[in-house]
Design a protein around this motif. Structure first.
Motif, short mmCIF file in Angstrom:
data_model
loop_
_atom_site.label_atom_id
_atom_site.label_comp_id
_atom_site.label_asym_id
_atom_site.label_seq_id
_atom_site.Cartn_x
_atom_site.Cartn_y
_atom_site.Cartn_z
N MET A 41 0.85 -1.20 0.00
CA MET A 41 0.00 0.00 0.00
C MET A 41 0.88 1.24 0.00
SD MET A 41 -3.06 1.04 2.66
CE MET A 41 -4.07 -0.35 2.13
N ASP A 42 0.63 2.18 -0.95
CA ASP A 42 1.50 3.35 -1.08
C ASP A 42 1.19 4.39 0.00
OD1 ASP A 42 -0.68 5.10 -2.04
OD2 ASP A 42 -0.58 3.86 -3.85
N LEU A 43 2.10 5.37 0.09
CA LEU A 43 1.98 6.39 1.13
C LEU A 43 0.74 7.27 0.94
CD1 LEU A 43 5.69 7.55 1.52
CD2 LEU A 43 4.36 6.11 3.06
N LEU A 44 0.37 7.52 -0.33
CA LEU A 44 -0.80 8.35 -0.59
C LEU A 44 -2.08 7.68 -0.06
CD1 LEU A 44 -1.84 10.93 -1.90
CD2 LEU A 44 -2.11 9.66 -4.05
N THR A 45 -2.19 6.37 -0.26
CA THR A 45 -3.35 5.64 0.24
C THR A 45 -3.36 5.63 1.77
OG1 THR A 45 -3.35 4.20 -1.71
CG2 THR A 45 -4.58 3.45 0.20
N LEU A 46 -2.20 5.43 2.37
CA LEU A 46 -2.11 5.45 3.83
C LEU A 46 -2.49 6.82 4.39
CD1 LEU A 46 1.18 3.41 4.45
CD2 LEU A 46 -1.17 2.70 4.97
N ALA A 47 -2.04 7.87 3.70
CA ALA A 47 -2.40 9.23 4.14
C ALA A 47 -3.90 9.44 4.04
CB ALA A 47 -1.65 10.27 3.31
N GLY A 48 -4.49 8.92 2.96
CA GLY A 48 -5.94 9.03 2.80
C GLY A 48 -6.69 8.30 3.90
N LEU A 49 -6.19 7.10 4.25
CA LEU A 49 -6.82 6.34 5.33
C LEU A 49 -6.70 7.07 6.66
CD1 LEU A 49 -5.67 2.71 4.43
CD2 LEU A 49 -8.00 3.60 4.35
N ALA A 50 -5.53 7.66 6.90
CA ALA A 50 -5.35 8.41 8.15
C ALA A 50 -6.29 9.60 8.22
CB ALA A 50 -3.89 8.88 8.26
N GLY A 51 -6.48 10.28 7.09
CA GLY A 51 -7.40 11.41 7.06
C GLY A 51 -8.83 10.98 7.32
N LEU A 52 -9.24 9.88 6.72
CA LEU A 52 -10.60 9.36 6.94
C LEU A 52 -10.78 8.94 8.39
CD1 LEU A 52 -11.01 7.24 3.68
CD2 LEU A 52 -12.29 9.31 4.27
N ALA A 53 -9.74 8.34 8.99
CA ALA A 53 -9.83 7.92 10.39
C ALA A 53 -9.98 9.13 11.30
CB ALA A 53 -8.59 7.12 10.77
N LEU A 54 -9.30 10.22 10.98
CA LEU A 54 -9.42 11.43 11.80
C LEU A 54 -10.81 12.05 11.66
CD1 LEU A 54 -5.90 13.04 11.29
CD2 LEU A 54 -6.80 11.92 13.34
N ILE A 55 -11.39 11.95 10.46
CA ILE A 55 -12.78 12.42 10.30
C ILE A 55 -13.70 11.56 11.16
CG2 ILE A 55 -14.70 12.63 8.67
CD1 ILE A 55 -12.64 13.26 6.50
N ASP A 56 -13.50 10.24 11.11
CA ASP A 56 -14.31 9.34 11.94
C ASP A 56 -14.12 9.61 13.43
OD1 ASP A 56 -16.10 7.67 10.62
OD2 ASP A 56 -14.54 6.29 9.95
N SER A 57 -12.96 10.13 13.80
CA SER A 57 -12.67 10.35 15.22
C SER A 57 -13.47 11.50 15.81
CB SER A 57 -11.17 10.63 15.41
OG SER A 57 -10.83 11.93 14.95
N THR A 58 -14.16 12.28 14.97
CA THR A 58 -14.91 13.43 15.47
C THR A 58 -16.42 13.15 15.53
OG1 THR A 58 -15.13 14.40 13.24
CG2 THR A 58 -13.20 15.02 14.55
N SER A 59 -16.82 11.90 15.40
CA SER A 59 -18.24 11.58 15.41
C SER A 59 -18.79 11.63 16.83
CB SER A 59 -18.49 10.19 14.82
OG SER A 59 -18.04 9.19 15.72
N ILE A 60 -20.10 11.46 16.95
CA ILE A 60 -20.74 11.46 18.27
C ILE A 60 -20.18 10.34 19.15
CG2 ILE A 60 -22.94 11.09 19.47
CD1 ILE A 60 -24.29 12.49 17.11
N GLY A 61 -20.08 9.14 18.57
CA GLY A 61 -19.64 7.99 19.35
C GLY A 61 -18.18 8.02 19.73
N THR A 62 -17.33 8.59 18.87
CA THR A 62 -15.89 8.54 19.12
C THR A 62 -15.34 9.77 19.82
OG1 THR A 62 -15.51 9.39 16.87
CG2 THR A 62 -15.40 7.00 17.19
N LEU A 63 -16.11 10.88 19.89
CA LEU A 63 -15.56 12.06 20.55
C LEU A 63 -16.57 12.79 21.43
CD1 LEU A 63 -12.90 13.53 20.78
CD2 LEU A 63 -13.60 15.05 18.93
#
Length: 231
Positions: A1-23
């Protein structure tokens, strides 16, 4: 998996981290005068495990669906279904108005501070995560990226585990801040919780609206609905 894909996954995870259940709910737990770290960690672990299990099911399901229905992508009826889904998501997005509040209020009275039991925290974590299953669009996008990477089982399991870990890191950092700063962290946490409560629903509406528009536009072009205007 390339760095661009990993960066995209990290960005999506941070978006998920701000949901009602996670934050939002973790912040309310931290606002308790005598918050119990063990209960806080049980809650976050429950949310993370739930997301991980759903992710495994989705990845396995995506692989099975790809193998079974590879020839359906060009079928017109599939494009019509996609168009209907896109229009439905776009219309649904208008129900999420940040000025009218959000779903999080229903959980306030279920948080029980220092008297909360472990089964109660597990139930709260499962309930909060299950409530968001239908709208976990960043997570669905992440699962799509992981599936498309065509990794071995150990690889995509590790990637999925890393995703859910990143997803709960902000709440863990706030928990550490609360532990170190004590009551001095009360006011900043209250302000952050209020801001999230005001904006979570509106942000979700934008995500749904954009996703719906993109799905509908792609289906419309595949069906040739705009051909007469393009010519």
């Amino acid at each position: 998996m390339d760095l661009l894909t990993l960066a995209g996954l990290a960005g999506l995870a941070l978006i998920d981290s701000t949901s009602i259940g996670t934050l939002v709910i973790p912040i309310w737990m931290l606002l308790s005068p005598k918050v119990r770290a063990s209960r806080f960690l049980v809650y976050l672990a429950t949310v993370a495990v739930f997301y991980a299990i759903v992710g495994v099911i989705l990845v396995l399901g995506a692989e099975a669906a790809t193998a079974a229905f590879a020839g359906l992508s060009g079928a017109r009826w599939v494009a019509w279904v996609q168009l209907a889904l896109g229009v439905g998501l776009f219309a649904w997005s208008f129900r999420f108005d940040g000025k009218k509040g959000d779903r999080s209020g229903r959980w306030r009275d279920r948080l029980a501070g220092e008297d909360a039991t472990i089964p109660a925290m597990v139930g709260l974590g499962l309930g909060a995560a299950a409530l968001e299953v239908a709208t976990m669009l960043p997570y669905l996008a992440a699962v799509g990226l992981i599936t498309a990477a065509d990794l071995p089982v150990a690889g995509w399991l590790a990637t999925l585990g890393g995703y859910v870990l990143v997803m709960i890191v902000p709440a863990l950092l706030l928990g550490g801040l609360r532990l170190l700063a004590g009551h001095r962290a009360q006011v900043p946490l209250e302000r952050l919780g209020a801001w999230l409560a005001r904006h979570t629903a509106g942000a979700l509406g934008w995500v749904l609206g954009i996703a719906g528009f993109l799905l509908a536009r792609d289906a419309a072009f595949r069906l040739g609905l705009f051909d007469r205007w393009i010519r």
